[in-house]
Design a protein around this motif. Structure first.
Motif, PDB file in Angstrom:
ATOM      1  N   MET A  71       0.834  -1.190   0.000  1.00  8.65           N
ATOM      2  CA  MET A  71       0.000   0.000   0.000  1.00  8.65           C
ATOM      3  C   MET A  71       0.876   1.249   0.000  1.00  8.65           C
ATOM      4  SD  MET A  71      -3.141  -1.020  -0.158  1.00  8.65           S
ATOM      5  CE  MET A  71      -4.178   0.281   0.423  1.00  8.65           C
ATOM      6  N   SER A  72       1.944   1.226   0.769  1.00  8.30           N
ATOM      7  CA  SER A  72       2.805   2.413   0.810  1.00  8.30           C
ATOM      8  C   SER A  72       3.442   2.668  -0.547  1.00  8.30           C
ATOM      9  CB  SER A  72       3.861   2.292   1.906  1.00  8.30           C
ATOM     10  OG  SER A  72       4.721   1.203   1.649  1.00  8.30           O
ATOM     11  N   THR A  73       3.753   1.624  -1.270  1.00  3.08           N
ATOM     12  CA  THR A  73       4.307   1.797  -2.618  1.00  3.08           C
ATOM     13  C   THR A  73       3.268   2.406  -3.544  1.00  3.08           C
ATOM     14  OG1 THR A  73       5.784  -0.087  -2.280  1.00  3.08           O
ATOM     15  CG2 THR A  73       5.401   0.608  -4.559  1.00  3.08           C
ATOM     16  N   ALA A  74       2.026   2.007  -3.408  1.00  2.00           N
ATOM     17  CA  ALA A  74       0.955   2.571  -4.246  1.00  2.00           C
ATOM     18  C   ALA A  74       0.784   4.059  -3.948  1.00  2.00           C
ATOM     19  CB  ALA A  74      -0.357   1.823  -4.013  1.00  2.00           C
ATOM     20  N   TRP A  75       0.760   4.423  -2.657  1.00  3.01           N
ATOM     21  CA  TRP A  75       0.646   5.837  -2.300  1.00  3.01           C
ATOM     22  C   TRP A  75       1.827   6.632  -2.843  1.00  3.01           C
ATOM     23  CZ3 TRP A  75      -3.813   7.669  -1.155  1.00  3.01           C
ATOM     24  CH2 TRP A  75      -4.726   6.983  -0.365  1.00  3.01           C
ATOM     25  N   GLN A  76       3.016   6.060  -2.723  1.00  2.84           N
ATOM     26  CA  GLN A  76       4.213   6.748  -3.197  1.00  2.84           C
ATOM     27  C   GLN A  76       4.158   6.942  -4.720  1.00  2.84           C
ATOM     28  OE1 GLN A  76       7.869   4.763  -2.191  1.00  2.84           O
ATOM     29  NE2 GLN A  76       9.126   6.271  -3.236  1.00  2.84           N
ATOM     30  N   LEU A  77       3.740   5.924  -5.425  1.00  4.30           N
ATOM     31  CA  LEU A  77       3.625   6.004  -6.882  1.00  4.30           C
ATOM     32  C   LEU A  77       2.627   7.077  -7.303  1.00  4.30           C
ATOM     33  CD1 LEU A  77       4.543   4.831  -9.597  1.00  4.30           C
ATOM     34  CD2 LEU A  77       2.772   3.097  -9.364  1.00  4.30           C
ATOM     35  N   ILE A  78       1.502   7.138  -6.630  1.00  2.88           N
ATOM     36  CA  ILE A  78       0.507   8.177  -6.926  1.00  2.88           C
ATOM     37  C   ILE A  78       1.095   9.554  -6.653  1.00  2.88           C
ATOM     38  CG2 ILE A  78      -1.704   9.184  -6.222  1.00  2.88           C
ATOM     39  CD1 ILE A  78      -2.653   6.319  -5.607  1.00  2.88           C
ATOM     40  N   GLY A  79       1.805   9.676  -5.535  1.00  2.51           N
ATOM     41  CA  GLY A  79       2.410  10.960  -5.182  1.00  2.51           C
ATOM     42  C   GLY A  79       3.435  11.434  -6.192  1.00  2.51           C
ATOM     43  N   GLU A 106       3.822  10.125  -9.508  1.00  3.84           N
ATOM     44  CA  GLU A 106       3.450  10.059 -10.920  1.00  3.84           C
ATOM     45  C   GLU A 106       1.965  10.256 -11.201  1.00  3.84           C
ATOM     46  OE1 GLU A 106       5.187   6.626 -12.845  1.00  3.84           O
ATOM     47  OE2 GLU A 106       6.899   6.660 -11.468  1.00  3.84           O
ATOM     48  N   GLY A 107       1.143  10.328 -10.158  1.00  7.61           N
ATOM     49  CA  GLY A 107      -0.292  10.517 -10.353  1.00  7.61           C
ATOM     50  C   GLY A 107      -1.042   9.210 -10.449  1.00  7.61           C
ATOM     51  N   THR A 108      -2.374   9.308 -10.352  1.00  5.20           N
ATOM     52  CA  THR A 108      -3.207   8.099 -10.340  1.00  5.20           C
ATOM     53  C   THR A 108      -3.204   7.376 -11.682  1.00  5.20           C
ATOM     54  OG1 THR A 108      -5.163   9.435 -10.829  1.00  5.20           O
ATOM     55  CG2 THR A 108      -4.757   8.892  -8.521  1.00  5.20           C
ATOM     56  N   GLU A 109      -3.008   8.113 -12.772  1.00  2.00           N
ATOM     57  CA  GLU A 109      -3.003   7.459 -14.085  1.00  2.00           C
ATOM     58  C   GLU A 109      -1.865   6.457 -14.216  1.00  2.00           C
ATOM     59  OE1 GLU A 109      -5.431   7.601 -16.375  1.00  2.00           O
ATOM     60  OE2 GLU A 109      -6.446   8.822 -14.878  1.00  2.00           O
ATOM     61  N   ALA A 110      -0.767   6.714 -13.504  1.00  5.23           N
ATOM     62  CA  ALA A 110       0.390   5.826 -13.572  1.00  5.23           C
ATOM     63  C   ALA A 110       0.219   4.573 -12.731  1.00  5.23           C
ATOM     64  CB  ALA A 110       1.650   6.568 -13.122  1.00  5.23           C
ATOM     65  N   LEU A 111      -0.755   4.592 -11.847  1.00  3.70           N
ATOM     66  CA  LEU A 111      -0.936   3.458 -10.938  1.00  3.70           C
ATOM     67  C   LEU A 111      -1.724   2.341 -11.620  1.00  3.70           C
ATOM     68  CD1 LEU A 111      -0.474   2.248  -8.143  1.00  3.70           C
ATOM     69  CD2 LEU A 111      -2.587   3.356  -7.401  1.00  3.70           C
ATOM     70  N   THR A 112      -0.998   1.372 -12.074  1.00  3.14           N
ATOM     71  CA  THR A 112      -1.586   0.144 -12.605  1.00  3.14           C
ATOM     72  C   THR A 112      -1.060  -1.003 -11.755  1.00  3.14           C
ATOM     73  OG1 THR A 112       0.235  -0.289 -14.137  1.00  3.14           O
ATOM     74  CG2 THR A 112      -1.604   1.086 -14.959  1.00  3.14           C
ATOM     75  N   LEU A 113      -1.674  -2.134 -11.836  1.00  4.49           N
ATOM     76  CA  LEU A 113      -1.204  -3.269 -11.055  1.00  4.49           C
ATOM     77  C   LEU A 113       0.181  -3.712 -11.518  1.00  4.49           C
ATOM     78  CD1 LEU A 113      -4.482  -5.346 -10.580  1.00  4.49           C
ATOM     79  CD2 LEU A 113      -3.452  -3.682  -9.048  1.00  4.49           C
TER      80      LEU A 113
END
Length: 184
Positions: free
Chosen positions: A1-9, A11-18
Motif C-alpha cells: 500500500m505504501s508503494t501505491a501511495w508513493q507512486l501516486i504521489g 506520478e499521479g493516479t493514471e500511472a498506478l496500474t497493477l
C-alpha cells in the motif's frame, strides 16, 4: 500500500496500474493481482485505508475534546483536514479515480454516508432536539472536502481550512437550533 501511495504521489493516479505497482514494489505481477484483483480493487483498498486512518484520528480527537460545541467543531474540522494533509495530494486523485466506475462510486458514496452519520451522532447533542438536516450534513462534507483539498494544494493554509470548517460546523448546528425553533 505504501508503494501505491508513493507512486501516486510521484506520478499521479493514471500511472498506478497493477503491473506498475508490482514493478515498483519488487514483486511479481501475480502477487499484486492476487491481492487486489483489479485496478479498481486497488483504489478501493487505498480509499479504505484512508478512511480507517481518518476515522481513528477523528475518534481519538473527539475522545480527548471538551464536550462543548466549539471544541467538538474544532476537533472535527482539524481531524478531517489533518488526515487529508497527512495523505497529501494523493487522496484527491484516489477519490477522482473512485468516480471511474459505478461500483467504486457507490463505495465512496457509502463511506460518505457513514461519515455524515458519524457527524450527526457527534453534533446532535448540541442541536436543539438533536436534529441536524441531511442537507446541512452533506454541505458540511462538501466543505470539508473542498477546504482540505485546497489546503493540500497550497491554495489556502491548513489553519485557514480548519478555522473555516470549524466555523461552518458551529453555524450548521446553531442554524439547526433556529430551524427547529421556527418549526415549533
Amino acid at each position: 500500500m505504501s508503494t501505491a501511495w508513493q507512486l501516486i504521489g510521484e506520478e499521479g493516479t493514471e500511472a498506478l496500474t497493477l503491473t506498475r505497482l508490482a514493478e515498483c514494489a519488487g514483486v511479481t505481477k501475480p502477487v499484486v493481482y492476487d491481492h487486489f484483483g483489479t485496478r479498481a480493487g486497488l483504489f478501493s483498498e487505498l480509499y479504505k485505508e484512508f478512511d480507517r486512518r481518518q476515522t481513528a484520528l477523528m475518534d481519538a480527537a473527539i475522545a480527548h475534546s471538551e464536550p462543548t460545541l466549539p471544541a467538538i467543531a474544532t476537533v472535527t474540522a482539524s481531524s478531517y483536514i489533518d488526515c487529508v494533509l497527512h495523505q497529501g495530494q494523493e487522496i484527491p486523485g484516489v477519490i477522482a479515480a473512485l468516480k471511474g466506475t459505478p461500483e467504486l462510486d457507490e463505495m465512496k458514496r457509502n463511506y460518505s454516508k457513514t461519515y455524515i452519520q458519524k457527524c450527526r451522532n457527534i453534533l446532535a447533542p448540541y442541536a436543539k432536539g438533536g436534529v441536524i438536516s441531511d442537507a446541512s450534513l452533506w454541505a458540511l462534507l462538501g466543505a470539508a472536502e473542498g477546504l482540505s483539498y485546497s489546503a493540500a494544494s497550497g491554495e489556502i493554509t491548513a489553519e485557514q481550512a480548519k478555522f473555516e470548517l470549524s466555523e461552518l460546523i458551529v453555524a450548521i448546528v446553531e442554524r439547526s437550533i433556529h430551524q427547529v425553533t421556527a418549526i415549533l
